[in-house]
Design an enzyme around this catalytic site. Structure first.
Site: not given
Ligand code: ADP
Length: 163
Positions: A17, A41, A90, A128
């Site tokens: 992130h 959530k 990703r 996450s």
């Molecule tokens: P949510 O569940 O609220 O969507 P996420 O953490 O799953 O939160 O994802 C938020 C955004 O960040 C998404 O667009 C996801 O693809 C991106 N994202 C999450 N992890 C990574 C990572 N390791 N590298 C790049 N982008 C990421």
């Protein structure tokens, strides 16, 4: 002046992130990291804790701010005057969901565009969810999450006295 919104749950914020946020900060005038407070959530950290950890992590990046929000993301984007939504991509499996989300958001707010940044190789396996899973069983998450998040995870999953 282009303000971009990077919205997500960030439970917790990972180095993946962080990488997206920093790269967005280099592309847009201002980036707001929007931390969604979704009561339905199942989250590990409160929205206040998530915001605080991201603020500590992004401290020093001049054009990035962090704020909590509730409700529809497009409504929040309008409220703060953002014209771009930033997301990360990703693996291929992300694409379907991100595409669906972008189409729905475009339908709700045609003036808002979505920009997806491709994850760096080092972070393309990082989520996450997997970080929480590893931390829960005492695995080392150093280097995958900011220090402040690693400490919070350790404290959260530390065995309680008597256990
Ligand atoms: P949510 O569940 O609220 O969507 P996420 O953490 O799953 O939160 O994802 C938020 C955004 O960040 C998404 O667009 C996801 O693809 C991106 N994202 C999450 N992890 C990574 C990572 N390791 N590298 C790049 N982008 C990421």
């Amino acid at each position: 002046m282009i303000r971009a919104l990077f919205p997500a749950t960030f439970d917790p914020f990972t180095n993946g992130h962080r990488d997206i946020a920093c790269r967005a900060a280099a592309l847009f005038d201002e980036v707001v990291i929007g931390v969604v407070a979704t009561p339905q959530k199942n989250v590990l950290f409160s929205v206040a804790d998530r915001v605080e950890m991201i603020r500590a992590t992004m401290d020093g990046v001049r054009n990035v701010s962090v704020a909590p929000y509730t409700g529809l993301t497009v409504d929040y984007a309008r409220q703060i005057g953002a014209s771009v939504m930033v997301r990360g991509l990703r693996v291929v499996s992300d694409f379907e969901w991100e595409f669906q989300l972008a189409l729905m958001n475009h339908k709700l707010a045609p003036d808002l565009d979505t920009v997806c940044l491709l994850a760096r190789g080092d972070y393309s396996f990082l989520s996450s969810t997997i970080v929480k899973e590893v931390a829960q069983y005492g695995g080392n998450v150093d280097g995958l999450v900011p220090d402040v998040v690693a400490t919070a995870l350790k404290n959260h999953f530390a065995p309680q006295p008597g256990q």
